[in-house]
Design a protein around this motif. Structure first.
Motif, PDB file in Angstrom:
ATOM      1  N   VAL A 190       0.941  -1.122  -0.152  1.00  0.00           N
ATOM      2  CA  VAL A 190       0.504  -0.151   0.284  1.00  0.00           C
ATOM      3  C   VAL A 190       0.921   1.086   0.285  1.00  0.00           C
ATOM      4  O   VAL A 190       1.758   1.104   0.351  1.00  0.00           O
ATOM      5  CB  VAL A 190      -0.808   0.146   0.806  1.00  0.00           C
ATOM      6  CG1 VAL A 190      -1.285   1.203   1.244  1.00  0.00           C
ATOM      7  CG2 VAL A 190      -1.615  -1.415   1.605  1.00  0.00           C
ATOM      8  N   THR A 191       0.693   2.371  -0.896  1.00  0.00           N
ATOM      9  CA  THR A 191       1.258   3.371  -0.899  1.00  0.00           C
ATOM     10  C   THR A 191       0.497   5.054   0.050  1.00  0.00           C
ATOM     11  O   THR A 191      -0.960   4.146  -0.629  1.00  0.00           O
ATOM     12  CB  THR A 191       2.222   3.836  -1.909  1.00  0.00           C
ATOM     13  OG1 THR A 191       2.641   4.614  -1.850  1.00  0.00           O
ATOM     14  CG2 THR A 191       0.655   4.044  -3.860  1.00  0.00           C
ATOM     15  N   ALA A 192       0.354   6.166   0.608  1.00  0.00           N
ATOM     16  CA  ALA A 192      -0.119   6.789   0.973  1.00  0.00           C
ATOM     17  C   ALA A 192       0.348   8.425   0.090  1.00  0.00           C
ATOM     18  O   ALA A 192       1.255   8.103  -0.492  1.00  0.00           O
ATOM     19  CB  ALA A 192       0.914   7.275   2.553  1.00  0.00           C
ATOM     20  N   LEU A 193      -0.545   8.476  -0.352  1.00  0.00           N
ATOM     21  CA  LEU A 193      -0.875   9.730  -1.572  1.00  0.00           C
ATOM     22  C   LEU A 193      -1.335  10.758  -0.599  1.00  0.00           C
ATOM     23  O   LEU A 193      -2.224  10.583   0.739  1.00  0.00           O
ATOM     24  CB  LEU A 193      -1.503   8.944  -2.569  1.00  0.00           C
ATOM     25  CG  LEU A 193      -1.863   7.675  -3.116  1.00  0.00           C
ATOM     26  CD1 LEU A 193      -2.941   7.606  -4.215  1.00  0.00           C
ATOM     27  CD2 LEU A 193      -0.324   8.242  -4.457  1.00  0.00           C
ATOM     28  N   GLU A 194      -0.732  11.799  -0.997  1.00  0.00           N
ATOM     29  CA  GLU A 194      -1.392  13.372  -0.256  1.00  0.00           C
ATOM     30  C   GLU A 194      -2.218  13.948  -1.255  1.00  0.00           C
ATOM     31  O   GLU A 194      -2.626  13.547  -2.274  1.00  0.00           O
ATOM     32  CB  GLU A 194      -0.805  14.102  -0.394  1.00  0.00           C
ATOM     33  CG  GLU A 194       0.825  13.936   1.119  1.00  0.00           C
ATOM     34  CD  GLU A 194       0.047  13.382   2.458  1.00  0.00           C
ATOM     35  OE1 GLU A 194      -0.771  14.858   2.627  1.00  0.00           O
ATOM     36  OE2 GLU A 194       0.341  12.664   2.818  1.00  0.00           O
ATOM     37  N   ALA A 195      -3.165  14.712  -0.891  1.00  0.00           N
ATOM     38  CA  ALA A 195      -4.431  15.027  -1.292  1.00  0.00           C
ATOM     39  C   ALA A 195      -3.610  16.305  -2.044  1.00  0.00           C
ATOM     40  O   ALA A 195      -2.994  17.074  -1.566  1.00  0.00           O
ATOM     41  CB  ALA A 195      -5.655  16.303  -0.105  1.00  0.00           C
ATOM     42  N   ASP A 196      -4.520  16.378  -3.329  1.00  0.00           N
ATOM     43  CA  ASP A 196      -3.445  17.141  -4.609  1.00  0.00           C
ATOM     44  C   ASP A 196      -3.621  18.345  -4.569  1.00  0.00           C
ATOM     45  O   ASP A 196      -2.994  19.742  -4.899  1.00  0.00           O
ATOM     46  CB  ASP A 196      -4.163  17.491  -5.847  1.00  0.00           C
ATOM     47  CG  ASP A 196      -3.898  15.897  -6.499  1.00  0.00           C
ATOM     48  OD1 ASP A 196      -2.818  15.421  -6.388  1.00  0.00           O
ATOM     49  OD2 ASP A 196      -4.825  15.692  -7.429  1.00  0.00           O
ATOM     50  N   ALA A 197      -4.728  19.354  -3.363  1.00  0.00           N
ATOM     51  CA  ALA A 197      -4.807  21.045  -2.237  1.00  0.00           C
ATOM     52  C   ALA A 197      -4.458  21.529  -1.679  1.00  0.00           C
ATOM     53  O   ALA A 197      -4.259  20.252  -0.931  1.00  0.00           O
ATOM     54  CB  ALA A 197      -5.892  21.722  -2.965  1.00  0.00           C
ATOM     55  N   SER A 198      -3.656  22.464  -1.156  1.00  0.00           N
ATOM     56  CA  SER A 198      -3.664  22.687  -0.155  1.00  0.00           C
ATOM     57  C   SER A 198      -4.093  24.426  -0.157  1.00  0.00           C
ATOM     58  O   SER A 198      -3.815  25.355  -0.736  1.00  0.00           O
ATOM     59  CB  SER A 198      -2.102  22.858   0.066  1.00  0.00           C
ATOM     60  OG  SER A 198      -1.778  23.461   1.613  1.00  0.00           O
ATOM     61  N   PRO A 199      -4.981  25.513   1.530  1.00  0.00           N
ATOM     62  CA  PRO A 199      -4.702  23.350   2.098  1.00  0.00           C
ATOM     63  C   PRO A 199      -6.076  22.776   1.766  1.00  0.00           C
ATOM     64  O   PRO A 199      -7.251  23.094   0.914  1.00  0.00           O
ATOM     65  CB  PRO A 199      -5.327  24.642   3.661  1.00  0.00           C
ATOM     66  CG  PRO A 199      -6.217  26.029   2.827  1.00  0.00           C
ATOM     67  CD  PRO A 199      -5.389  26.004   1.867  1.00  0.00           C
TER      68      PRO A 199
END
Length: 180
Positions: free
Chosen positions: A103-112
């Motif tokens: 499994v790999t962790a992915l971050e949301a494409d927007a901030s905040p």
């Protein structure tokens, strides 16, 4: 059916000799002529197969793959299971810490990220898909996809959350795995 396959594989794995002196174990057996035949076995792959055959972990992998985006957050997985977000994160971290990653962790494409929307999502790697295919647990994913499309899911502790499962699922900046 899952239990029978799991038990059979566990029995097969438990009778295999352990040789930690090399990267591959050679199992012996005789062919029809009585000659010894050696088979190369990757002990790391066997350990990874054992890891995914723990029921909550295989269920999490299948649920992630059954999602329209191929990536789910721990809170979305908690809405699909009877185990806590904390336990789900523990399972996912274990699968992520393997070499190679399952499994790999992915971050949301927007901030905040809006309040209540998860920042981290989990996707099954191509290696993880290969493991599921090897133990014949990949084909059920199509059925799960249909089940979750029809299900009315609710986030755990939904009364205390500022978002609904629909808000999380429809978040436009959620990441997608590279293989999708």
């Amino acid at each position: 059916m899952f239990v029978a396959k799991h038990v059979r594989l566990e029995v097969e794995l438990s009778i295999m000799p352990q040789d930690n002196s090399s990267s591959a174990t050679h199992l012996g057996g005789e062919d029809a002529s009585g000659q010894m035949v050696k088979h190369g076995v990757d002990p790391d792959r066997l350990a990874n197969l054992r890891a995914i055959l723990i029921e909550p972990k295989v269920r999490l992998l299948q649920q992630i793959l059954a999602s329209p985006t191929g990536a789910l957050s721990a809170v979305e997985l908690a809405a699909r299971n009877e185990i806590t977000e904390s336990t789900i994160r523990d399972h996912l971290r274990n699968l992520q810490s393997r070499d190679p990653e399952i499994v790999t962790a992915l971050e949301a494409d927007a901030s905040p990220v809006p309040n209540g929307i998860p920042r981290k999502y989990y996707a099954v790697t191509e290696y993880g898909i290969d493991l599921l295919q090897q133990v014949n647990l990949y084909d059920q994913i199509g059925v799960l996809y249909e089940v979750y499309e029809a299900a009315e899911l609710e986030l755990p502790d939904s009364d205390e959350r500022s978002v609904t499962i629909t808000d999380v699922e429809e978040y436009e900046h959620r990441p997608l795995p590279g293989w999708l």
